[in-house]
Scaffold this motif. Structure first.
Motif, mmCIF file in Angstrom:
data_model
loop_
_atom_site.group_PDB
_atom_site.id
_atom_site.type_symbol
_atom_site.label_atom_id
_atom_site.label_comp_id
_atom_site.label_asym_id
_atom_site.label_seq_id
_atom_site.Cartn_x
_atom_site.Cartn_y
_atom_site.Cartn_z
ATOM 1 N N ALA A 38 0.741 -1.144 0.076
ATOM 2 C CA ALA A 38 0.017 0.080 -0.111
ATOM 3 C C ALA A 38 0.870 1.246 0.000
ATOM 4 C CB ALA A 38 -1.034 -0.070 1.266
ATOM 5 N N THR A 45 -8.633 6.030 6.001
ATOM 6 C CA THR A 45 -9.532 5.867 5.290
ATOM 7 C C THR A 45 -9.340 6.395 3.857
ATOM 8 O OG1 THR A 45 -11.128 6.564 7.266
ATOM 9 C CG2 THR A 45 -12.097 7.080 4.962
ATOM 10 N N GLY A 46 -9.856 5.511 2.879
ATOM 11 C CA GLY A 46 -9.464 5.522 1.611
ATOM 12 C C GLY A 46 -8.139 4.836 1.058
ATOM 13 N N THR A 48 -5.880 2.186 -0.444
ATOM 14 C CA THR A 48 -6.013 1.037 -1.144
ATOM 15 C C THR A 48 -4.874 0.210 -1.320
ATOM 16 O OG1 THR A 48 -5.578 2.189 -3.366
ATOM 17 C CG2 THR A 48 -7.989 1.946 -2.789
ATOM 18 N N GLU A 62 -9.706 -1.776 -0.228
ATOM 19 C CA GLU A 62 -10.057 -0.386 0.060
ATOM 20 C C GLU A 62 -10.305 -0.315 1.564
ATOM 21 O OE1 GLU A 62 -12.294 3.425 -1.238
ATOM 22 O OE2 GLU A 62 -12.898 1.577 -2.413
ATOM 23 N N LEU A 64 -12.391 1.531 3.971
ATOM 24 C CA LEU A 64 -13.551 2.482 3.802
ATOM 25 C C LEU A 64 -13.864 3.548 5.204
ATOM 26 C CD1 LEU A 64 -16.128 -0.308 3.112
ATOM 27 C CD2 LEU A 64 -15.054 1.120 1.596
ATOM 28 N N TRP A 75 -13.069 -2.133 5.930
ATOM 29 C CA TRP A 75 -12.679 -2.467 4.640
ATOM 30 C C TRP A 75 -13.448 -3.377 3.526
ATOM 31 C CZ3 TRP A 75 -7.476 -5.691 3.721
ATOM 32 C CH2 TRP A 75 -7.591 -6.862 4.622
ATOM 33 N N HIS A 76 -13.026 -3.078 2.414
ATOM 34 C CA HIS A 76 -13.677 -3.890 1.455
ATOM 35 C C HIS A 76 -12.645 -4.658 0.587
ATOM 36 C CE1 HIS A 76 -16.558 -4.769 -1.702
ATOM 37 N NE2 HIS A 76 -15.773 -4.297 -2.726
#
Length: 129
Positions: A38, A45-46, A48, A62, A64, A75-76
């Motif tokens: 990363a 936050t944000g 990726t 990502e 969240l 997170w996703h």
């Protein structure tokens, strides 16, 4: 499918939270992670990146939301068409802390990931990692 896991251990909550916040530490407590790639070394936050797993499999993610004061983050992750959202918490508990995880995704992913998550979270909240 949504599923929850809670694990308690003897680590201080601040220590467990720092193990989440510092991406390079993920591989020390989560045996299914060999690396995290990363742009930032810490949760934000944000943010990726990629989680590198067994056999070099790279899973995009990502972040969240991160609330360091509340010790919560969400997170996703996705792998091809498969997507899941994971919500993490750390809470002080008598003699240490507890960590919670809510996994939301396809049943086969949620059920398959639960045993790995249980193992990793047990290590996350251990003082003597």
């Amino acid at each position: 499918m949504r599923s929850s896991i809670t694990v308690t251990g003897d680590a201080d909550a601040a220590l467990a939270w720092s193990r989440y916040e510092t991406l390079s530490l993920w591989k020390t407590w989560s045996p299914q992670i060999s690396d995290v790639i990363a742009a930032s070394p810490t949760l934000a936050t944000g943010l990726t990146g990629l989680v590198v797993g067994p056999l070099g499999v790279r899973v995009p993610f990502e972040v969240l939301d991160v609330d360091a004061e509340a010790m919560e983050w969400r997170w996703h992750v996705r792998y091809g068409p498969v997507r899941a959202t994971l919500e993490h918490t750390v809470r002080p508990a008598p003699g240490g802390c507890s960590t919670g995880l809510v996994i939301d995704g396809p049943p086969v992913v949620v059920l398959g990931y639960r045993p790995l998550a249980q193992l990793a979270l047990g290590r996350l909240v251990r003082q003597d990692l």
